[in-house]
Design an enzyme around this catalytic site. Structure first.
Site, PDB file in Angstrom:
ATOM      1  N   GLU A 118     -10.501  22.758 -27.310  1.00 49.45           N
ATOM      2  CA  GLU A 118      -9.162  23.328 -27.502  1.00 49.45           C
ATOM      3  C   GLU A 118      -8.992  24.738 -26.932  1.00 49.45           C
ATOM      4  O   GLU A 118      -8.793  25.709 -27.676  1.00 49.45           O
ATOM      5  CB  GLU A 118      -8.815  23.357 -28.989  1.00 49.45           C
ATOM      6  CG  GLU A 118      -8.708  21.994 -29.611  1.00 49.45           C
ATOM      7  CD  GLU A 118      -8.127  22.042 -31.023  1.00 49.45           C
ATOM      8  OE1 GLU A 118      -8.029  23.130 -31.601  1.00 49.45           O
ATOM      9  OE2 GLU A 118      -7.764  20.972 -31.536  1.00 49.45           O
TER      10      GLU A 118
ATOM     11  N   GLU B 189     -10.506  14.461 -32.650  1.00 52.02           N
ATOM     12  CA  GLU B 189     -10.099  14.969 -33.969  1.00 52.02           C
ATOM     13  C   GLU B 189      -8.769  14.329 -34.340  1.00 52.02           C
ATOM     14  O   GLU B 189      -7.910  14.101 -33.482  1.00 52.02           O
ATOM     15  CB  GLU B 189      -9.913  16.493 -33.978  1.00 52.02           C
ATOM     16  CG  GLU B 189     -11.200  17.278 -33.908  1.00 52.02           C
ATOM     17  CD  GLU B 189     -10.989  18.795 -33.950  1.00 52.02           C
ATOM     18  OE1 GLU B 189     -10.002  19.270 -34.561  1.00 52.02           O
ATOM     19  OE2 GLU B 189     -11.824  19.501 -33.355  1.00 52.02           O
TER      20      GLU B 189
HETATM   21  C1  BGP Z   1      -8.576  22.158 -34.631  1.00 51.04           C
HETATM   22  C2  BGP Z   1      -9.974  22.693 -34.519  1.00 51.04           C
HETATM   23  C3  BGP Z   1     -10.855  22.396 -35.702  1.00 51.04           C
HETATM   24  C4  BGP Z   1     -10.147  22.411 -37.031  1.00 51.04           C
HETATM   25  C5  BGP Z   1      -8.794  21.716 -36.983  1.00 51.04           C
HETATM   26  C6  BGP Z   1      -7.971  21.881 -38.236  1.00 51.04           C
HETATM   27  O1  BGP Z   1      -7.711  22.987 -33.919  1.00 51.04           O
HETATM   28  O2  BGP Z   1     -10.606  22.176 -33.372  1.00 51.04           O
HETATM   29  O3  BGP Z   1     -11.957  23.256 -35.647  1.00 51.04           O
HETATM   30  O4  BGP Z   1     -10.143  23.630 -37.614  1.00 51.04           O
HETATM   31  O5  BGP Z   1      -8.020  22.153 -35.893  1.00 51.04           O
HETATM   32  O6  BGP Z   1      -7.351  23.120 -38.214  1.00 51.04           O
HETATM   33  P1  BGP Z   1      -7.078  23.990 -39.498  1.00 51.04           P
HETATM   34  O7  BGP Z   1      -8.402  24.222 -40.100  1.00 51.04           O
HETATM   35  O8  BGP Z   1      -6.418  25.209 -38.999  1.00 51.04           O
HETATM   36  O9  BGP Z   1      -6.190  23.177 -40.358  1.00 51.04           O
END
Ligand code: BGP
Length: 456
Positions: free
Chosen positions: A164, A361
């Site tokens: 990302e 993800e």
């Molecule tokens: C993505 C990242 C993850 C994780 C996820 C959830 O952007 O790759 O590392 O953190 O988002 O985000 P958040 O924890 O801000 O809800």
């Protein structure tokens, strides 16, 4: 019969800083997140990954839980400063051993590792030399990647260079909410260019070292929809696609930037500046696959929203992200829109052709209900179920999607939301010495995996 192919991988994901802890143990050097999160006021209630969920010390127990769930693949990241405390040069063998043992343990349990080389925890030593704004960081990344290939490459076939870029560059150099807390678009664009160069160098090294596997890049998949069908909103939504999507996918999948936007950026800010050979480097070292992190879509307006909402805001003067009054949002203001997963995958296929994809993800961040001591995370099950439906639709429409990695295997540290925002199949009790507990979704996903997606 479900549409999921026989070799489809049912996995789950995490990232080093969010689970490992042991931030200064066994020779690990400090990362930019260690330094940043120790500064007052930077994170939610001062939370940090010093201990995280102590995965570093409980790795065996965690892998056992993965195996019990039937996980076929585990996506995790390597902490660069755990391997190279100074970012380059001296190797910390204890750090190498941690990942080497993890890989062996996964394989012994029949779980295929997928490694992310960079999930945001840059060695602080490299930040002190300019971080991603310095081209030397890309060179150091190649050295780090080569080290990983040489130590783990005979056992690991799935590799992603970066996670990302829009997030760590956007927050690191535009909103300032991630380290190194800069607010300067021109510096962001140049730093981002060095990330693409680092990626291309790492792909070149991967091929040169003849690693038997595939290497890709992980991007945010965030489709945009215009708020209304007005010409202004439609144009704003197209611009959001160009800046937030094409800018980050084209260099790694097509090997060049979107031409019009590149010309505009160079005319306006003089960046990105190319070094001799950069064009060829990008063109000749593209991805074998693309990893897609899908959480939500954004609704785009040409006008600023009447009231400010949390989350992304768009780009001042160009396009704005607004609430869709017809839609459903999570407690953290993220729209729940499964169709966006189908649409996004098909959009990638239409623009980039038959590139293999992994959903690296996808998940629901929520405060999970606990009833009579059990974590009854029905909203997560509902969320994942409709997204698996959406993924199946894309496969039926001809997309080459090869795996699904919900975020996250275990409850972990959210970068800016602490431990409050939970994503895992496994609950971590912060009152009880970080004890692990299987959630309702753990048993549900176990059945999904065992039935290869039939039962959900
Ligand atoms: C993505 C990242 C993850 C994780 C996820 C959830 O952007 O790759 O590392 O953190 O988002 O985000 P958040 O924890 O801000 O809800």
């Amino acid at each position: 019969m479900s549409a999921f192919p026989q070799h489809f991988l049912w996995g789950a994901a995490t990232a080093a800083y969010q689970v490992e802890g042991a931030y200064n143990e066994d020779g690990k050097g400090p990362s930019i997140w260690d330094v940043f999160s120790h500064q007052p006021g930077t994170t939610y209630q001062g939370t940090n990954g010093d201990i995280a969920v102590d995965h570093y010390h409980r790795v065996k127990e965690d892998v056992k839980l993965m195996a019990e769930m039937g996980l076929q693949s585990y996506r995790f990241s390597i902490s660069w400063p755990r391997l190279l405390p100074e970012g380059r040069g001296t190797i910390n063998e204890a750090g190498v051993k941690f990942y080497s043992d993890l890989i062996d343990d996964l394989l012994a349990h029949g779980i295929e590792p997928m490694i992310t080389l960079y999930h945001w925890d840059l060695p602080q030593a490299l930040q002190d030399e300019g971080g991603w704004e310095a081209r030397s960081t890309a060179e150091a990344f190649e050295e780090y990647a080569r080290l990983c290939y040489s130590r783990f490459g005979s056992r690991v076939q799935k590799w992603a260079t970066f996670n990302e870029t829009i997030v760590f560059i956007g927050h690191g150099y535009i909103t300032g909410s991630h380290p190194p807390s800069v607010r300067n678009p021109a510096r962001a664009i140049q730093a981002c260019h060095h990330v693409f160069i680092a990626h291309a160098m790492a792909v070149k090294a991967f091929c040169g070292m003849q690693i038997n596997g595939e290497i890709g890049f992980v991007n945010v998949l965030q489709p945009h929809s215009p708020l209304t069908q007005s010409a202004e909103d439609m144009a704003a939504s197209e611009l959001a696609d160009a800046i937030h999507t094409h800018w980050f996918y084209d260099p790694v999948l097509k090997g060049c930037y979107p031409a019009e936007l590149l010309a505009q950026s160079q005319a306006l800010w003089g960046v990105p500046r190319f070094a001799p050979g950069d064009d060829d480097l990008l063109r000749n070292n593209r991805c074998d696959f693309i990893g897609l992190n899908y959480y939500r879509r954004e609704t785009v307006s040409s006008q600023p929203p009447a009231e400010k909402v949390s989350g992304e805001q768009g780009v001042e003067g160009l396009f704005y992200f607004v609430r869709n009054p017809q839609s459903v949002y999570t407690e953290w203001g993220w729209e729940i829109w499964p169709q966006g997963l189908t649409d996004g995958i098909m959009m990638i296929k239409a623009r980039y052709g038959d590139i293999p994809m992994y959903i690296t993800e996808n998940g629901l961040g929520a405060v999970d209900p606990i009833i009579d001591g059990e974590v009854v995370d029905d909203p997560r099950i509902d969320f994942l179920r409709v997204h698996i439906d959406a993924l199946e639709t894309a496969i039926e429409q001809g997309a080459d999607v090869r795996g699904y990695y919900p975020w996250s295997f275990i409850d972990l540290l959210s970068w800016l939301n602490g431990y409050k925002k939970q994503y895992g199949f496994v609950y971590v009790d912060h009152q009880q010495n970080l004890a692990r507990k299987r959630k309702k979704s753990f048993f549900w996903y176990k059945d999904v995996i065992a039935s290869r997606g039939e039962q959900r």
